[in-house]
Design an enzyme around this catalytic site. Sequence first.
Site, PDB file in Angstrom:
ATOM      1  N   GLU A  42      -5.086  -4.759  10.693  1.00 26.54           N
ATOM      2  CA  GLU A  42      -4.057  -3.743  10.880  1.00 26.54           C
ATOM      3  C   GLU A  42      -4.323  -2.980  12.175  1.00 26.54           C
ATOM      4  O   GLU A  42      -5.127  -2.045  12.190  1.00 26.54           O
ATOM      5  CB  GLU A  42      -4.071  -2.748   9.704  1.00 26.54           C
ATOM      6  CG  GLU A  42      -3.812  -3.377   8.358  1.00 26.54           C
ATOM      7  CD  GLU A  42      -3.249  -2.372   7.357  1.00 26.54           C
ATOM      8  OE1 GLU A  42      -2.144  -2.614   6.874  1.00 26.54           O
ATOM      9  OE2 GLU A  42      -3.885  -1.344   7.097  1.00 26.54           O
ATOM     10  N   ASN A  93       0.876  -1.178   0.000  1.00 25.69           N
ATOM     11  CA  ASN A  93       0.000   0.000   0.000  1.00 25.69           C
ATOM     12  C   ASN A  93       0.906   1.219   0.000  1.00 25.69           C
ATOM     13  O   ASN A  93       1.479   1.560   1.026  1.00 25.69           O
ATOM     14  CB  ASN A  93      -0.895  -0.036   1.247  1.00 25.69           C
ATOM     15  CG  ASN A  93      -1.708   1.238   1.413  1.00 25.69           C
ATOM     16  OD1 ASN A  93      -1.748   2.079   0.508  1.00 25.69           O
ATOM     17  ND2 ASN A  93      -2.358   1.375   2.560  1.00 25.69           N
ATOM     18  N   TRP A  94       1.018   1.844  -1.173  1.00 22.74           N
ATOM     19  CA  TRP A  94       1.989   2.933  -1.309  1.00 22.74           C
ATOM     20  C   TRP A  94       1.514   4.222  -0.638  1.00 22.74           C
ATOM     21  O   TRP A  94       2.289   5.174  -0.515  1.00 22.74           O
ATOM     22  CB  TRP A  94       2.265   3.206  -2.783  1.00 22.74           C
ATOM     23  CG  TRP A  94       2.959   2.088  -3.508  1.00 22.74           C
ATOM     24  CD1 TRP A  94       3.382   0.897  -2.972  1.00 22.74           C
ATOM     25  CD2 TRP A  94       3.305   2.050  -4.895  1.00 22.74           C
ATOM     26  NE1 TRP A  94       3.974   0.125  -3.949  1.00 22.74           N
ATOM     27  CE2 TRP A  94       3.936   0.810  -5.138  1.00 22.74           C
ATOM     28  CE3 TRP A  94       3.143   2.928  -5.955  1.00 22.74           C
ATOM     29  CZ2 TRP A  94       4.400   0.446  -6.401  1.00 22.74           C
ATOM     30  CZ3 TRP A  94       3.606   2.573  -7.218  1.00 22.74           C
ATOM     31  CH2 TRP A  94       4.236   1.344  -7.435  1.00 22.74           C
ATOM     32  N   LYS A  95       0.235   4.280  -0.293  1.00 23.76           N
ATOM     33  CA  LYS A  95      -0.325   5.504   0.316  1.00 23.76           C
ATOM     34  C   LYS A  95      -0.021   6.718  -0.573  1.00 23.76           C
ATOM     35  O   LYS A  95       0.081   6.568  -1.791  1.00 23.76           O
ATOM     36  CB  LYS A  95       0.181   5.656   1.762  1.00 23.76           C
ATOM     37  CG  LYS A  95      -0.089   4.384   2.589  1.00 23.76           C
ATOM     38  CD  LYS A  95       0.143   4.544   4.061  1.00 23.76           C
ATOM     39  CE  LYS A  95      -0.103   3.201   4.764  1.00 23.76           C
ATOM     40  NZ  LYS A  95       0.054   3.292   6.215  1.00 23.76           N
ATOM     41  N   GLU A 132      -6.625   4.746   7.926  1.00 23.32           N
ATOM     42  CA  GLU A 132      -6.418   6.174   7.622  1.00 23.32           C
ATOM     43  C   GLU A 132      -7.668   6.775   6.990  1.00 23.32           C
ATOM     44  O   GLU A 132      -8.006   7.932   7.251  1.00 23.32           O
ATOM     45  CB  GLU A 132      -5.168   6.342   6.731  1.00 23.32           C
ATOM     46  CG  GLU A 132      -3.899   6.116   7.550  1.00 23.32           C
ATOM     47  CD  GLU A 132      -2.729   5.516   6.785  1.00 23.32           C
ATOM     48  OE1 GLU A 132      -2.733   5.532   5.542  1.00 23.32           O
ATOM     49  OE2 GLU A 132      -1.803   5.006   7.454  1.00 23.32           O
ATOM     50  N   SER A 164       3.854  -2.012  10.298  1.00 24.81           N
ATOM     51  CA  SER A 164       5.301  -2.075  10.482  1.00 24.81           C
ATOM     52  C   SER A 164       5.913  -3.437  10.144  1.00 24.81           C
ATOM     53  O   SER A 164       6.828  -3.894  10.828  1.00 24.81           O
ATOM     54  CB  SER A 164       5.673  -1.650  11.907  1.00 24.81           C
ATOM     55  OG  SER A 164       5.227  -0.314  12.149  1.00 24.81           O
ATOM     56  N   GLY A 218       2.876   2.433  10.746  1.00 21.45           N
ATOM     57  CA  GLY A 218       3.816   3.533  10.565  1.00 21.45           C
ATOM     58  C   GLY A 218       4.535   3.937  11.843  1.00 21.45           C
ATOM     59  O   GLY A 218       5.153   4.987  11.911  1.00 21.45           O
ATOM     60  N   GLY A 231       3.017  -1.013   4.233  1.00 26.49           N
ATOM     61  CA  GLY A 231       3.072   0.417   3.937  1.00 26.49           C
ATOM     62  C   GLY A 231       4.492   0.840   3.600  1.00 26.49           C
ATOM     63  O   GLY A 231       5.000   0.597   2.506  1.00 26.49           O
ATOM     64  N   GLY A 232       5.163   1.461   4.573  1.00 31.26           N
ATOM     65  CA  GLY A 232       6.487   2.033   4.355  1.00 31.26           C
ATOM     66  C   GLY A 232       7.466   1.130   3.615  1.00 31.26           C
ATOM     67  O   GLY A 232       8.137   1.577   2.665  1.00 31.26           O
ATOM     68  N   HIS A 262      -9.363   1.238   5.032  1.00 32.61           N
ATOM     69  CA  HIS A 262      -8.071   1.422   5.703  1.00 32.61           C
ATOM     70  C   HIS A 262      -8.262   2.363   6.889  1.00 32.61           C
ATOM     71  O   HIS A 262      -9.050   3.308   6.828  1.00 32.61           O
ATOM     72  CB  HIS A 262      -7.037   1.991   4.725  1.00 32.61           C
ATOM     73  CG  HIS A 262      -5.655   1.959   5.286  1.00 32.61           C
ATOM     74  ND1 HIS A 262      -5.206   2.906   6.185  1.00 32.61           N
ATOM     75  CD2 HIS A 262      -4.650   1.075   5.128  1.00 32.61           C
ATOM     76  CE1 HIS A 262      -3.969   2.596   6.538  1.00 32.61           C
ATOM     77  NE2 HIS A 262      -3.601   1.498   5.914  1.00 32.61           N
TER      78      HIS A 262
HETATM   79  P1  13P Z   1       3.296   0.467   7.656  1.00 33.64           P
HETATM   80  O1  13P Z   1       3.799  -0.817   7.040  1.00 33.64           O
HETATM   81  O2  13P Z   1       4.008   1.680   7.123  1.00 33.64           O
HETATM   82  O3  13P Z   1       3.225   0.392   9.131  1.00 33.64           O
HETATM   83  O4  13P Z   1       1.784   0.644   7.137  1.00 33.64           O
HETATM   84  C1  13P Z   1       0.908  -0.414   7.228  1.00 33.64           C
HETATM   85  C2  13P Z   1      -0.325  -0.084   6.477  1.00 33.64           C
HETATM   86  O5  13P Z   1      -1.069   0.810   6.859  1.00 33.64           O
HETATM   87  C3  13P Z   1      -0.599  -0.830   5.259  1.00 33.64           C
HETATM   88  O6  13P Z   1      -1.884  -0.588   4.791  1.00 33.64           O
END
Ligand code: 13P
Length: 250
Positions: free
Chosen positions: A167, A9-11, A97, A212, A173, A233-234, A95
Amino acid sequence: MRQTLVAGNWKLNGSLQSVKELISGIKAGAADAGGTQIAVCPPFVYIPLVSELLAGSSVAWGSQDVSDQESGAFTGEISAAMLKDFGCRYAIVGHSERRALYAEDDEFTARKFAAARKSGLIPILCVGETLEEREQGITEQVVERQLDAVIKLEGIAALGEAVIAYEPVWAIGTGKTASPQQAQDVHAFIRAKLAGLDKAVADKVQILYGGSVKGSNAAELFAMQDIDGGLIGGASLNAADFLAICKAGG
Ligand code: 13P
């Protein structure tokens, strides 16, 4: 036997140049990731480019969100059919967010889930508790409520054609990963809940862990019985880091 799925998930990250580099790096290493299914979820505007770059490869792509509406006067929205036009296989819905920053509630998320399915996309339904909710001891209640909204609208069978991503919000993050056992406990809870409604669905559905995940912790997470991969994510923004996670599932 459920296959491991690792989805990036590149956000809100990337540029034309970085997307080209990232995809080229992922493509170059995807064949070494064993049997892991791999997917990337870029920002909407890069989906056409990603679809061209990944066409014919084993790496799938999807969106980070989808409209609950099919068409009409909904400024700024992107429909599931549009995503399908560009070869998307997956659409992330709910998600944390989106839930926290854009006030998307369980019912709205369920409508997005329904819209994705109607156009033949596989929804990746995100669920998970905040730190406050975990400390209150209501993790299972929260996750159950989030699942129930979808089950109520779409029926239990729909989850057999979807992916669930657990999640925990406190792990996203933050560099603070849930321990494999903490994650497994919630995954087992989700699967047991689904099994109570339909055993075949529970056996089939891939339940990903997100929060993470890194190359250094992916293998121990993916080794847990009810963890079928990760939503990353990251670490999905760097080809080598992402591929290390994919390999951990292979
Ligand atoms: P991180 O891997 O950056 O913690 O993010 C997880 C995430 O929200 C994937 O959708």
